[in-house]
Write an enzyme that holds these catalytic residues in place. Structure first.
Site, PDB file in Angstrom:
ATOM      1  N   HIS A 204     -22.983  71.631  33.821  1.00 53.95           N
ATOM      2  CA  HIS A 204     -23.052  72.613  34.939  1.00 53.95           C
ATOM      3  C   HIS A 204     -22.483  71.964  36.121  1.00 53.95           C
ATOM      4  CE1 HIS A 204     -26.470  70.049  36.154  1.00 53.95           C
ATOM      5  NE2 HIS A 204     -26.570  70.581  37.180  1.00 53.95           N
TER       6      HIS A 204
HETATM    7  C1  UD1 Z   1     -27.981  73.458  41.664  1.00 50.80           C
HETATM    8  C2  UD1 Z   1     -27.948  71.775  42.309  1.00 50.80           C
HETATM    9  C3  UD1 Z   1     -27.655  70.964  41.261  1.00 50.80           C
HETATM   10  C4  UD1 Z   1     -28.668  70.548  40.041  1.00 50.80           C
HETATM   11  C5  UD1 Z   1     -28.737  72.241  39.518  1.00 50.80           C
HETATM   12  C6  UD1 Z   1     -29.903  72.024  38.584  1.00 50.80           C
HETATM   13  C7  UD1 Z   1     -26.989  72.155  44.633  1.00 50.80           C
HETATM   14  C8  UD1 Z   1     -25.719  71.935  45.418  1.00 50.80           C
HETATM   15  N1  UD1 Z   1     -26.825  71.977  43.417  1.00 50.80           N
HETATM   16  O1  UD1 Z   1     -26.708  73.500  40.964  1.00 50.80           O
HETATM   17  O2  UD1 Z   1     -27.742  69.539  42.006  1.00 50.80           O
HETATM   18  O3  UD1 Z   1     -28.437  69.932  39.497  1.00 50.80           O
HETATM   19  O4  UD1 Z   1     -29.252  73.046  40.736  1.00 50.80           O
HETATM   20  O5  UD1 Z   1     -29.787  73.296  37.783  1.00 50.80           O
HETATM   21  O6  UD1 Z   1     -28.005  72.545  45.236  1.00 50.80           O
HETATM   22  N2  UD1 Z   1     -27.322  81.051  39.202  1.00 50.80           N
HETATM   23  C9  UD1 Z   1     -27.790  82.230  38.556  1.00 50.80           C
HETATM   24  N3  UD1 Z   1     -29.166  82.062  38.324  1.00 50.80           N
HETATM   25  C10 UD1 Z   1     -29.914  81.371  38.988  1.00 50.80           C
HETATM   26  C11 UD1 Z   1     -29.338  80.407  39.715  1.00 50.80           C
HETATM   27  C12 UD1 Z   1     -27.970  80.269  39.665  1.00 50.80           C
HETATM   28  O7  UD1 Z   1     -27.023  83.205  37.977  1.00 50.80           O
HETATM   29  O8  UD1 Z   1     -31.036  81.533  38.888  1.00 50.80           O
HETATM   30  C13 UD1 Z   1     -25.728  81.118  39.302  1.00 50.80           C
HETATM   31  C14 UD1 Z   1     -25.033  81.763  40.416  1.00 50.80           C
HETATM   32  O9  UD1 Z   1     -23.640  82.193  39.750  1.00 50.80           O
HETATM   33  C15 UD1 Z   1     -24.834  80.582  41.148  1.00 50.80           C
HETATM   34  C16 UD1 Z   1     -24.476  79.473  40.229  1.00 50.80           C
HETATM   35  O10 UD1 Z   1     -25.366  79.551  39.155  1.00 50.80           O
HETATM   36  O11 UD1 Z   1     -23.691  80.947  42.287  1.00 50.80           O
HETATM   37  C17 UD1 Z   1     -24.850  78.009  40.999  1.00 50.80           C
HETATM   38  O12 UD1 Z   1     -26.031  78.006  41.508  1.00 50.80           O
HETATM   39  P1  UD1 Z   1     -26.315  76.887  42.665  1.00 50.80           P
HETATM   40  O13 UD1 Z   1     -27.822  77.036  43.108  1.00 50.80           O
HETATM   41  O14 UD1 Z   1     -25.538  77.139  43.665  1.00 50.80           O
HETATM   42  O15 UD1 Z   1     -26.284  75.671  42.010  1.00 50.80           O
HETATM   43  P2  UD1 Z   1     -26.585  74.926  40.528  1.00 50.80           P
HETATM   44  O16 UD1 Z   1     -25.100  74.817  40.003  1.00 50.80           O
HETATM   45  O17 UD1 Z   1     -27.565  75.647  40.057  1.00 50.80           O
END
Ligand code: UD1
Length: 354
Positions: A204
């Site tokens: 991820h």
């Molecule tokens: C975040 C953390 C990372 C951690 C990870 C665990 C930051 C910068 N990154 O990364 O350190 O290892 O969480 O999982 O804070 N999305 C969904 N549903 C959700 C959440 C996210 O669809 O419930 C999708 C969206 O497209 C979103 C993308 O995942 O844009 C990324 O989510 P985001 O919270 O920005 O970062 P993670 O990659 O989850």
């Protein structure tokens, strides 16, 4: 005494579980604020339910966005909440955007900040988590470090007098859940046989998902592994793969939605190996005696590399040969404690309040 915890992303809910229980046992008033960084039920609600975490007192509902948009929305949402509660400690966890937002908000309001899992470093400034950790550690008043290596990093940065070695709360929750699921069946999709060797994979990190060529290379390597591979696909991976037109199946590769924590622990216990770029999963594999191969150039959890429990293979050149391997022989060190770190965290917060 009042502690206000700010969490928002999956790994933070896992860390919150033992801390919330220890604070409750110690009779500490505990306010839980959920930023809403993770919002899908499988990324959030299941952790509160399975790990018996009290429901958040406040939910900011921030959701996804660029780093600036997401962090800024959290800051704006947290201001009135911290102002209303005025806790003795704002407790922040790990290294996500939710961690940084809470630290910045609290330091501006002159509220004491404790950082759980302080002192981790990858020394890779391309990782958003590395900025979040460094900035949070330097804003915080109390640095709760999981390992001696983390303590050493904090000392190097001039933060020794604010640092306390408390152990790793992820060990607490991992061992507790392990003991609870040891006798339950391994739940894999129907297309796989839990009785035969299998690998568990997660990918991820932006450096692995955001460039089409990089993601394609990783997926091709997973498809080519010698035993079936179950890819637990984080929503970010699913979104990026769809953007790049990359299928997350084929060859030996099977795809499914992220697992709940107990299901994950059970699946890691039964796996021939783990292939991941997650920080937490590298350590869970180590704690659960399963060899891990990490698709990154470095790791914060350097203790897992000893004796080959974890192997770094960022260029994918060794993956096919090492993903399935024997457990290393000899006694395994226990650098992450014995599963009672959260009690120490509660004690230190009480002792140092005010
Ligand atoms: C975040 C953390 C990372 C951690 C990870 C665990 C930051 C910068 N990154 O990364 O350190 O290892 O969480 O999982 O804070 N999305 C969904 N549903 C959700 C959440 C996210 O669809 O419930 C999708 C969206 O497209 C979103 C993308 O995942 O844009 C990324 O989510 P985001 O919270 O920005 O970062 P993670 O990659 O989850």
């Amino acid at each position: 005494m009042k502690v206000l915890s700010v969490v928002g992303a999956r790994p933070q809910f896992v860390k919150l579980a033992p801390v919330a229980a220890a604070l409750a046992d110690a009779g500490v008033e505990h306010v839980i604020v959920h930023t809403g960084q993770h919002y899908d039920a499988r990324m959030s609600d299941v952790f509160f339910d399975d790990l018996k975490i009290p429901a958040p007192d406040v939910h900011l509902g921030v959701g996804s966005g660029s780093h600036g948009v997401q962090t800024g929305a959290m800051l704006a949402g947290l201001d009135p909440v911290l102002d209303q509660h005025k806790p003795d400690w704002v407790l922040v966890y790990g290294d996500t955007n939710s961690t940084l937002a809470a630290a910045v908000c609290a330091v501006k309001m002159h509220l004491p900040i404790a950082h759980l899992e302080a002192g981790l470093r990858s020394f890779n400034r391309r990782m958003p988590e590395e900025h979040n950790r460094v900035l949070t550690d330097h804003a915080a008043d109390l640095l709760l470090a999981p390992t001696q290596v983390a303590m050493d990093h904090l000392a190097t940065e001039g933060l020794a007098d604010r640092s306390v070695l408390v152990g790793d709360v992820m060990t607490d929750v991992c061992f507790l859940v392990r003991d609870g699921v040891a006798d339950s069946p391994i739940e894999l999709p129907d297309s796989m046989d839990a009785g035969a060797p299998y690998l568990l994979a997660t990918i991820h990190r932006p450096d692995n998902t955001d460039t089409p060529a990089r993601l394609e290379a990783i997926v091709a390597a997973l498809r080519d592994l010698p035993v079936p591979v179950l890819l637990l696909a984080h929503p970010r991976l699913v979104a990026k793969a769809a953007d790049h037109g990359i299928e997350l199946t084929g060859g030996t590769l099977h795809q499914t939605a992220p697992f709940a924590y107990p299901q994950m622990v059970r699946a890691v216990m039964g796996a021939a190996g783990v292939v991941t770029d997650s920080g937490g999963l590298q350590k869970e594999a180590f704690l659960l005696d399963t060899p891990c191969t990490t698709i990154r150039p470095e790791t914060e959890w350097v203790e897992t590399l000893e004796n080959g429990w974890n192997i770094l293979d960022n260029d994918l050149s060794r993956l096919r040969d090492v993903a399935v391997r024997e457990r290393p022989a000899g006694a395994k060190p226990a650098p992450y404690g014995d599963g009672h770190a959260a009690q120490t965290v509660a004690q230190v917060l009480i002792e140092r309040a005010g």
